[in-house]
Design a protein around this motif. Structure first.
Motif, PDB file in Angstrom:
ATOM      1  N   ASN A   5      -3.120 -10.486   4.121  1.00  0.00           N
ATOM      2  CA  ASN A   5      -3.962 -11.250   3.200  1.00  0.00           C
ATOM      3  C   ASN A   5      -4.640 -10.240   2.265  1.00  0.00           C
ATOM      4  N   LYS A   7      -6.402 -10.816  -0.324  1.00  0.00           N
ATOM      5  CA  LYS A   7      -7.648 -11.314  -0.935  1.00  0.00           C
ATOM      6  C   LYS A   7      -7.651 -11.012  -2.438  1.00  0.00           C
ATOM      7  N   HIS A  91      -9.547 -20.204   5.247  1.00  0.00           N
ATOM      8  CA  HIS A  91     -10.066 -18.863   5.511  1.00  0.00           C
ATOM      9  C   HIS A  91     -11.596 -18.907   5.491  1.00  0.00           C
ATOM     10  N   GLU A  93     -13.732 -16.972   4.316  1.00  0.00           N
ATOM     11  CA  GLU A  93     -14.352 -16.648   3.017  1.00  0.00           C
ATOM     12  C   GLU A  93     -14.354 -17.876   2.109  1.00  0.00           C
ATOM     13  N   GLU A 160      -9.832 -16.174  13.572  1.00  0.00           N
ATOM     14  CA  GLU A 160     -10.503 -15.066  12.899  1.00  0.00           C
ATOM     15  C   GLU A 160     -12.013 -15.182  13.111  1.00  0.00           C
ATOM     16  N   ALA A 164     -15.863 -10.449  12.793  1.00  0.00           N
ATOM     17  CA  ALA A 164     -14.888  -9.349  12.897  1.00  0.00           C
ATOM     18  C   ALA A 164     -14.144  -9.115  11.586  1.00  0.00           C
ATOM     19  N   ILE A 165     -14.339 -10.002  10.606  1.00  0.00           N
ATOM     20  CA  ILE A 165     -13.561  -9.893   9.369  1.00  0.00           C
ATOM     21  C   ILE A 165     -14.180  -8.859   8.437  1.00  0.00           C
ATOM     22  N   GLY A 166     -13.415  -7.816   8.168  1.00  0.00           N
ATOM     23  CA  GLY A 166     -13.846  -6.797   7.217  1.00  0.00           C
ATOM     24  C   GLY A 166     -15.042  -5.984   7.700  1.00  0.00           C
ATOM     25  N   GLY A 203      -7.044 -12.418  13.714  1.00  0.00           N
ATOM     26  CA  GLY A 203      -7.450 -11.714  12.497  1.00  0.00           C
ATOM     27  C   GLY A 203      -8.876 -11.246  12.614  1.00  0.00           C
ATOM     28  N   GLY A 204      -9.139 -10.047  12.100  1.00  0.00           N
ATOM     29  CA  GLY A 204     -10.495  -9.498  12.141  1.00  0.00           C
ATOM     30  C   GLY A 204     -10.436  -8.029  12.487  1.00  0.00           C
ATOM     31  N   SER A 205     -10.392  -7.200  11.411  1.00  0.00           N
ATOM     32  CA  SER A 205     -10.389  -5.742  11.577  1.00  0.00           C
ATOM     33  C   SER A 205      -9.245  -5.235  12.459  1.00  0.00           C
ATOM     34  N   VAL A 206      -8.056  -5.844  12.283  1.00  0.00           N
ATOM     35  CA  VAL A 206      -6.855  -5.324  12.965  1.00  0.00           C
ATOM     36  C   VAL A 206      -6.445  -4.035  12.256  1.00  0.00           C
ATOM     37  N   LEU A 224      -3.241 -11.609  11.385  1.00  0.00           N
ATOM     38  CA  LEU A 224      -3.522 -11.836   9.961  1.00  0.00           C
ATOM     39  C   LEU A 224      -4.432 -10.682   9.561  1.00  0.00           C
ATOM     40  N   VAL A 225      -3.987  -9.908   8.571  1.00  0.00           N
ATOM     41  CA  VAL A 225      -4.619  -8.610   8.324  1.00  0.00           C
ATOM     42  C   VAL A 225      -5.097  -8.517   6.881  1.00  0.00           C
ATOM     43  N   GLY A 226      -6.354  -8.155   6.701  1.00  0.00           N
ATOM     44  CA  GLY A 226      -6.891  -7.936   5.365  1.00  0.00           C
ATOM     45  C   GLY A 226      -6.808  -6.469   4.988  1.00  0.00           C
ATOM     46  N   GLY A 227      -7.896  -5.734   5.235  1.00  0.00           N
ATOM     47  CA  GLY A 227      -8.026  -4.343   4.790  1.00  0.00           C
ATOM     48  C   GLY A 227      -6.830  -3.458   5.107  1.00  0.00           C
TER      49      GLY A 227
END
Ligand code: PEP
Length: 246
Positions: A5, A7, A91, A93, A160, A164-166, A203-206, A224-227
């Protein structure tokens, strides 16, 4: 399944550059479904660059109406037309900054299913809710209301935890497993035995450092991965987690 993701990150040329490098790097991978969700502006370019690869295209959001006077919104049919196979819905956010309720999330899911999109349905509790012991109540409400009158086909759920997200603060494997197991039970109430084939992503800081222990949990079917999905080498390490276990 490993889903990126992005973003609100990457211009069209940055997105294209990532995909050109990344698609070559992971072309041998056949045992994981890989998804990239770029911003709307890069969907077409990323979709073209992904053609003929083992990577699928997802949008990060959608609106539930078919067409009309909804300035700034994008319909499910438009996402299909742009080459999307998946769409992320609900999501945290979107829930937090754009005031999306379970009812809005449910409408988006139903409209997207009607157009043949696969759904990555996100749920999760805030820190305050966890500290008050409300995690399971929140997850139950989000699952029940978000998935009202839908079916289990074409559905992926992403747990998520908002805290833990970001944040760099990942759920422990035990916390993730406990929540995923609870979600699986709620899905069984809605969909019976079909719930067992629904993938539940964490998802959450993986990161490449913590993915192995999360994926070792029996009810964690992906991430599910952001950063950590914004750099090709880091996302490659994530999709190769199972080879790195061996
Ligand atoms: C996300 O936003 O879906 C997410 C999990 O972000 P991050 O990996 O950066 O915590």
């Amino acid at each position: 399944m490993l889903a990126a993701n992005w973003k609100m990150n990457k211009t069209v040329s940055e997105a294209r550059e990532f995909v050109n490098t990344f698609a070559l790097a992971v072309k041998d991978i056949t045992d994981a479904e890989i998804i990239i969700a770029p911003p709307f502006t890069s969907l077409m370019a990323v979709g073209e660059a992904l053609r003929g690869t083992n990577i699928r295209l997802s949008a990060q959001n959608v609106f539930y109406e078919e067409k009309g006077a909804y300035t700034g919104e994008i319909s499910p049919a438009m996402l299909k037309d742009a080459g999307c196979e998946y769409v992320i819905i609900g999501h945290s956010e979107r829930r937090q900054y754009f005031l999306e309720t379970d009812d809005i999330v449910n409408r988006k899911i139903k409209a997207s299913l009607k157009h043949g999109l696969n759904i990555i349905f996100c749920i999760g509790e805030t820190l305050e809710e966890r500290e008050k012991g409300r995690t399971f109540d929140i997850l139950k409400t989000q699952v029940t209301n978000g998935l009202k009158d839908t079916d289990s086909e074409n559905l992926v759920v992403a747990y998520e935890p908002v805290w833990a997200i970001g944040t760099g603060r990942t759920a422990t494997p035990a916390q993730a497993q406990e929540a995923h197991k609870f979600i699986r039970e709620e899905l069984r109430k809605l969909f019976g035995a079909n719930a067992d084939s629904i993938r539940i992503l964490y998802g959450g800081s993986v990161t490449p450092e913590n993915i192995n222990s999360l994926m070792a949990c029996p009810d964690v079917d992906g991430g599910l991965v952001g950063g950590a999905s914004l750099k090709s080498d880091s996302f490659e390490k994530l999709v190769r987690f199972n080879r790195r276990i061996k």
